[in-house]
Design an enzyme around this catalytic site. Structure first.
Site, PDB file in Angstrom:
ATOM      1  N   THR A   9       0.837  -1.205   0.000  1.00  0.00           N
ATOM      2  CA  THR A   9       0.000   0.000   0.000  1.00  0.00           C
ATOM      3  C   THR A   9       0.868   1.250   0.000  1.00  0.00           C
ATOM      4  O   THR A   9       2.026   1.213   0.442  1.00  0.00           O
ATOM      5  CB  THR A   9      -0.940   0.028   1.235  1.00  0.00           C
ATOM      6  N   LYS A  10       0.251   2.347  -0.503  1.00  0.00           N
ATOM      7  CA  LYS A  10       0.895   3.664  -0.389  1.00  0.00           C
ATOM      8  C   LYS A  10       0.115   4.540   0.581  1.00  0.00           C
ATOM      9  O   LYS A  10       0.420   5.713   0.751  1.00  0.00           O
ATOM     10  CB  LYS A  10       0.913   4.351  -1.755  1.00  0.00           C
ATOM     11  N   LYS A  12      -0.667   6.246   3.662  1.00  0.00           N
ATOM     12  CA  LYS A  12       0.168   6.517   4.844  1.00  0.00           C
ATOM     13  C   LYS A  12      -0.536   6.179   6.156  1.00  0.00           C
ATOM     14  O   LYS A  12       0.100   5.766   7.119  1.00  0.00           O
ATOM     15  CB  LYS A  12       0.578   7.993   4.855  1.00  0.00           C
ATOM     16  N   ASP A  71      -7.395  -4.562   2.021  1.00  0.00           N
ATOM     17  CA  ASP A  71      -8.489  -3.845   1.374  1.00  0.00           C
ATOM     18  C   ASP A  71      -9.543  -3.637   2.440  1.00  0.00           C
ATOM     19  O   ASP A  71      -9.878  -4.556   3.191  1.00  0.00           O
ATOM     20  CB  ASP A  71      -9.048  -4.598   0.165  1.00  0.00           C
ATOM     21  N   SER A  72     -10.018  -2.415   2.545  1.00  0.00           N
ATOM     22  CA  SER A  72     -10.873  -2.094   3.684  1.00  0.00           C
ATOM     23  C   SER A  72     -11.900  -1.049   3.290  1.00  0.00           C
ATOM     24  O   SER A  72     -11.812  -0.440   2.228  1.00  0.00           O
ATOM     25  CB  SER A  72     -10.012  -1.590   4.847  1.00  0.00           C
TER      26      SER A  72
HETATM   27  P1  ITT Z   1      -4.288   0.946  -0.973  1.00  0.00           P
HETATM   28  O1  ITT Z   1      -5.239   0.299  -1.955  1.00  0.00           O
HETATM   29  O2  ITT Z   1      -3.017   1.423  -1.598  1.00  0.00           O
HETATM   30  O3  ITT Z   1      -4.023   0.079   0.230  1.00  0.00           O
HETATM   31  P2  ITT Z   1      -6.481   2.787  -0.506  1.00  0.00           P
HETATM   32  O4  ITT Z   1      -6.643   4.016   0.326  1.00  0.00           O
HETATM   33  O5  ITT Z   1      -6.897   2.862  -1.945  1.00  0.00           O
HETATM   34  O6  ITT Z   1      -4.967   2.296  -0.383  1.00  0.00           O
HETATM   35  P3  ITT Z   1      -8.584   0.866  -0.079  1.00  0.00           P
HETATM   36  O7  ITT Z   1      -8.810   0.671  -1.525  1.00  0.00           O
HETATM   37  O8  ITT Z   1      -8.565  -0.340   0.819  1.00  0.00           O
HETATM   38  O9  ITT Z   1      -7.223   1.609   0.205  1.00  0.00           O
HETATM   39  O10 ITT Z   1      -9.671   1.890   0.420  1.00  0.00           O
HETATM   40  C1  ITT Z   1     -10.013   1.948   1.731  1.00  0.00           C
HETATM   41  C2  ITT Z   1     -10.648   3.269   2.063  1.00  0.00           C
HETATM   42  O11 ITT Z   1     -11.555   3.012   3.146  1.00  0.00           O
HETATM   43  C3  ITT Z   1      -9.615   4.243   2.569  1.00  0.00           C
HETATM   44  O12 ITT Z   1      -9.133   5.077   1.547  1.00  0.00           O
HETATM   45  C4  ITT Z   1     -10.407   4.996   3.638  1.00  0.00           C
HETATM   46  O13 ITT Z   1     -11.139   6.031   3.050  1.00  0.00           O
HETATM   47  C5  ITT Z   1     -11.367   3.959   4.150  1.00  0.00           C
HETATM   48  N1  ITT Z   1     -10.795   3.282   5.342  1.00  0.00           N
HETATM   49  C6  ITT Z   1     -10.239   2.043   5.421  1.00  0.00           C
HETATM   50  N2  ITT Z   1      -9.791   1.793   6.656  1.00  0.00           N
HETATM   51  C7  ITT Z   1     -10.042   2.902   7.367  1.00  0.00           C
HETATM   52  C8  ITT Z   1      -9.780   3.282   8.689  1.00  0.00           C
HETATM   53  O14 ITT Z   1      -9.140   2.481   9.532  1.00  0.00           O
HETATM   54  N3  ITT Z   1     -10.185   4.482   9.089  1.00  0.00           N
HETATM   55  C9  ITT Z   1     -10.813   5.324   8.257  1.00  0.00           C
HETATM   56  N4  ITT Z   1     -11.084   5.068   6.977  1.00  0.00           N
HETATM   57  C10 ITT Z   1     -10.698   3.852   6.530  1.00  0.00           C
END
Ligand code: ITT
Length: 197
Positions: A9-10, A12, A71-72
């Site tokens: 992941t990028k 931060k 992925d979250s």
């Molecule tokens: P990577 O794919 O590079 O890991 P991303 O930001 O695109 O980075 P995701 O596709 O998994 O990651 O998107 C998850 C989004 O869900 C993330 O950008 C947040 O907006 C939200 N999210 C996930 N976990 C979170 C957390 O612990 N607290 C707040 N928002 C969260």
């Protein structure tokens, strides 16, 4: 000896939490911020699991090193599970997060306390040269009526975890790293890893 692992992941916010949650474990962690020029990946899967497996597999194929990806996202009951798997693209990938959070608050204006349920989901996928595994963590809570606090990232200022009355944005980062969806998924990953690797 420390085991080397790449976090694919990028983001931060995620990297900081991964490092903290795994800090007392025997890993030497690097992330995509430490490795330049890797081609990006299209996160077009229909589930957190599909996307997590795709991300960790992609970075393993490029580096040949054991890799974990996350992925979250946030599922809000009142919005039929949105933003869900599209959490990072919701209302546009480059829309500032505070605008997205405000949009959700306004869509939920007037929703009663018992209609404000939500959950964060995290799927961590591990890939190395002989296997792929996934681990899920869920953190239940509710959506607040305003954005509060500046800790964490993403939707943290609008999410109040169960048994608390402050948002993840307001709560101490150590609290989040103990009870979050990411902490739960990473604990499952670690318990499996120490038995099997
Ligand atoms: P990577 O794919 O590079 O890991 P991303 O930001 O695109 O980075 P995701 O596709 O998994 O990651 O998107 C998850 C989004 O869900 C993330 O950008 C947040 O907006 C939200 N999210 C996930 N976990 C979170 C957390 O612990 N607290 C707040 N928002 C969260």
């Amino acid at each position: 000896m420390k085991r080397k692992i790449i976090i694919a992941t990028k983001n931060k916010g995620k990297i900081k939490e991964f490092k903290k949650i795994l800090s007392d474990k025997e890993f030497e962690i690097s992330s995509l911020l430490d490795i330049s020029d890797l081609p990006g990946i299209n996160e077009d899967g229909n589930s957190f699991e599909d996307n997590a497996v795709k991300k960790s597999g992609h970075i393993f194929d490029l580096t040949g090193k054991p890799c974990i990806a996350d992925d979250s996202g946030l599922e809000i009951d009142y919005l039929d599970g949105a933003p869900g798997v599209k959490s990072s693209r919701y209302y546009g990938i480059s829309t500032p997060q505070s605008v997205k959070n405000e949009k959700i608050i306004s869509m939920m204006k007037g929703a009663k306390e018992n209609k404000r349920g939500a959950q964060f989901i995290c799927v961590v996928a591990f890939t190395d040269n002989n296997e792929k595994k996934t681990f899920e963590g869920v953190c239940k809570g509710r959506i607040s009526d305003k954005q509060k606090g500046s800790n964490g990232f993403g939707y943290d200022p609008i999410f109040i975890p169960e048994e608390f009355d402050k948002t993840f944005g307001e709560l101490d980062e150590d609290v989040k790293n103990r009870i979050s969806h990411r902490a739960k998924a990473l604990r499952k990953f670690y318990n499996w890893f120490v038995k099997n690797k």
